[in-house]
Design a protein around this motif. Structure first.
Motif, PDB file in Angstrom:
ATOM      1  N   ALA A 190      24.367  32.312 -19.498  1.00  0.00           N
ATOM      2  CA  ALA A 190      23.390  33.068 -18.714  1.00  0.00           C
ATOM      3  C   ALA A 190      22.053  32.338 -18.681  1.00  0.00           C
ATOM      4  N   ALA A 191      21.646  31.782 -19.827  1.00  0.00           N
ATOM      5  CA  ALA A 191      20.390  31.031 -19.865  1.00  0.00           C
ATOM      6  C   ALA A 191      20.451  29.816 -18.954  1.00  0.00           C
ATOM      7  N   ALA A 192      21.582  29.129 -18.946  1.00  0.00           N
ATOM      8  CA  ALA A 192      21.730  27.960 -18.079  1.00  0.00           C
ATOM      9  C   ALA A 192      21.660  28.370 -16.610  1.00  0.00           C
ATOM     10  N   ALA A 193      22.272  29.501 -16.268  1.00  0.00           N
ATOM     11  CA  ALA A 193      22.226  29.980 -14.891  1.00  0.00           C
ATOM     12  C   ALA A 193      20.803  30.354 -14.488  1.00  0.00           C
ATOM     13  N   ASP A 194      20.090  31.028 -15.385  1.00  0.00           N
ATOM     14  CA  ASP A 194      18.698  31.378 -15.103  1.00  0.00           C
ATOM     15  C   ASP A 194      17.852  30.132 -14.859  1.00  0.00           C
ATOM     16  N   ARG A 195      18.035  29.136 -15.697  1.00  0.00           N
ATOM     17  CA  ARG A 195      17.231  27.913 -15.556  1.00  0.00           C
ATOM     18  C   ARG A 195      17.560  27.188 -14.248  1.00  0.00           C
ATOM     19  N   ALA A 196      18.816  27.246 -13.830  1.00  0.00           N
ATOM     20  CA  ALA A 196      19.175  26.636 -12.546  1.00  0.00           C
ATOM     21  C   ALA A 196      18.465  27.359 -11.401  1.00  0.00           C
ATOM     22  N   VAL A 197      18.443  28.686 -11.445  1.00  0.00           N
ATOM     23  CA  VAL A 197      17.762  29.463 -10.406  1.00  0.00           C
ATOM     24  C   VAL A 197      16.273  29.156 -10.393  1.00  0.00           C
ATOM     25  N   LEU A 198      15.652  29.079 -11.561  1.00  0.00           N
ATOM     26  CA  LEU A 198      14.219  28.773 -11.620  1.00  0.00           C
ATOM     27  C   LEU A 198      13.931  27.367 -11.094  1.00  0.00           C
ATOM     28  N   ALA A 199      14.822  26.427 -11.357  1.00  0.00           N
ATOM     29  CA  ALA A 199      14.636  25.069 -10.837  1.00  0.00           C
ATOM     30  C   ALA A 199      14.725  25.054  -9.313  1.00  0.00           C
ATOM     31  N   TRP A 200      15.661  25.802  -8.753  1.00  0.00           N
ATOM     32  CA  TRP A 200      15.759  25.890  -7.290  1.00  0.00           C
ATOM     33  C   TRP A 200      14.523  26.569  -6.708  1.00  0.00           C
ATOM     34  N   MET A 201      14.013  27.576  -7.395  1.00  0.00           N
ATOM     35  CA  MET A 201      12.785  28.217  -6.926  1.00  0.00           C
ATOM     36  C   MET A 201      11.629  27.214  -6.902  1.00  0.00           C
ATOM     37  N   ALA A 202      11.484  26.434  -7.957  1.00  0.00           N
ATOM     38  CA  ALA A 202      10.405  25.448  -8.017  1.00  0.00           C
ATOM     39  C   ALA A 202      10.539  24.412  -6.900  1.00  0.00           C
ATOM     40  N   ALA A 203      11.765  24.081  -6.546  1.00  0.00           N
ATOM     41  CA  ALA A 203      12.012  23.090  -5.499  1.00  0.00           C
ATOM     42  C   ALA A 203      11.959  23.687  -4.102  1.00  0.00           C
ATOM     43  N   GLY A 204      11.885  25.007  -3.997  1.00  0.00           N
ATOM     44  CA  GLY A 204      11.923  25.652  -2.690  1.00  0.00           C
ATOM     45  C   GLY A 204      13.295  25.657  -2.058  1.00  0.00           C
ATOM     46  N   ASP A 205      14.337  25.535  -2.864  1.00  0.00           N
ATOM     47  CA  ASP A 205      15.704  25.480  -2.342  1.00  0.00           C
ATOM     48  C   ASP A 205      16.330  26.873  -2.380  1.00  0.00           C
ATOM     49  N   HIS A 206      15.877  27.737  -1.478  1.00  0.00           N
ATOM     50  CA  HIS A 206      16.364  29.111  -1.471  1.00  0.00           C
ATOM     51  C   HIS A 206      17.797  29.193  -0.962  1.00  0.00           C
ATOM     52  N   ALA A 207      18.220  28.249  -0.132  1.00  0.00           N
ATOM     53  CA  ALA A 207      19.613  28.235   0.311  1.00  0.00           C
ATOM     54  C   ALA A 207      20.552  28.072  -0.879  1.00  0.00           C
ATOM     55  N   ALA A 208      20.172  27.231  -1.838  1.00  0.00           N
ATOM     56  CA  ALA A 208      21.011  27.025  -3.023  1.00  0.00           C
ATOM     57  C   ALA A 208      21.120  28.307  -3.841  1.00  0.00           C
ATOM     58  N   ILE A 209      20.011  29.030  -3.964  1.00  0.00           N
ATOM     59  CA  ILE A 209      20.040  30.284  -4.725  1.00  0.00           C
ATOM     60  C   ILE A 209      20.936  31.294  -4.024  1.00  0.00           C
TER      61      ILE A 209
END
Length: 286
Positions: free
Chosen positions: A211-230
């Motif tokens: 779960a922590a790894a998934a959260d960190r992936a989502v936060l990284a996509w947010m920082a990159a502006g990659d909302h399609a990935a989320i």
């Protein structure tokens, strides 16, 4: 013509409204960065955005057959949480509302057969702490509207609701900020283990490492502006029970353009655990 001038994923967790000594007692003597992070988000982003109205996607307000938004001229009273009255009791709140925006949102869905929106100013409608807990940190002179999370909605439905909310804003003379009030992964520890996991370190206290790894992936996509990935990840993310089916984020993302949104996230405070759940504040400049 109105516009959405900012948006944020924000945590609303109960420790935010606890006295400092209680917050520190839960976190091995240290204060949570979620507390200072919300104050900084207000000072550095929300206040300069000069919004007329704040729309809160409230992940404790579950609806079933439609999306629902508040249409009160004002909501005022005392709030006690039925979930945690020990920590949130007789909290005063006073929120001017924006009935015009709420009814415009309802009207945006009126001629469709694939979604339903109700605006209500019922004086007996309950309030919930994903809205109330934010007030002491984020409330200024804006009008505040809350929107529920429809528990029968699928990702498409949340994205569409956000799109219709944006259309309603565009048709009015409004500067609007959207606050997706809820967490990331959202599984708690069992009761007999709960008090061993109330500190903030995500590597020790998030419910599972996955779960922590998934959260960190989502936060990284947010920082990159990659909302399609989320958006593409949401079905897999469901394994970690994101709060409110991640509907709070999806409505916000839908209002910002859905898969086409490239707004980069700026994090205020650290990624932290609260009783096993993943929490963070992320502002999106538009």
């Amino acid at each position: 013509m109105g516009s959405i001038v900012g948006a944020a994923l924000v945590s609303h967790v109960p420790p935010l409204v606890m006295p400092e000594h209680e917050r520190r007692a839960l976190n091995d003597g240290e204060d949570t960065t979620l507390f200072t992070g919300l104050h900084a988000l207000r000072a550095e982003r929300l206040a300069p955005a000069a919004a007329d109205t704040v729309v809160v996607i409230d992940t404790h307000w579950f609806t079933t057959v439609e999306h629902v938004a508040t249409a009160h001229a004002r909501r005022k009273g005392l709030f006690t949480s039925d979930e945690l009255p020990r920590g949130m009791s007789a909290m005063p709140y006073d929120m001017p509302g924006d009935p015009e925006l709420a009814y415009a949102f309802e009207a945006a869905a009126a001629d469709r057969n694939d979604t339903w929106v109700t605006a209500t100013g019922d004086p007996h409608l309950p309030v919930h702490y994903p809205t109330v807990n934010l007030l002491g940190f984020l409330q200024g002179d804006e009008r505040w509207v809350s929107m529920g999370v429809c528990q029968t909605a699928e990702p498409y439905d949340f994205l569409l609701a956000g799109q219709l909310l944006a259309e309603a804003v565009a048709g009015l003379d409004r500067r609007v900020v959207i606050l997706a009030s809820g967490g990331l992964s959202h599984r708690f520890w069992p009761l007999r283990q709960f008090r061993d996991h109330e500190a903030a370190d995500p590597d020790l206290h998030i419910r599972t490492p996955e779960a922590a790894a998934a959260d960190r992936a989502v936060l990284a996509w947010m920082a990159a502006g990659d909302h399609a990935a989320i958006i593409d990840f949401v079905p897999d993310y469901a394994r970690h029970a994101p709060e409110g089916y991640f509907g709070h984020y999806l409505v916000m993302a839908g209002a910002l353009g859905g898969r086409a949104c490239t707004a980069r996230g700026v994090q205020f405070g650290q990624y932290e655990s609260v009783s096993g759940t993943g929490q963070a504040h992320v502002w999106f400049d538009l």
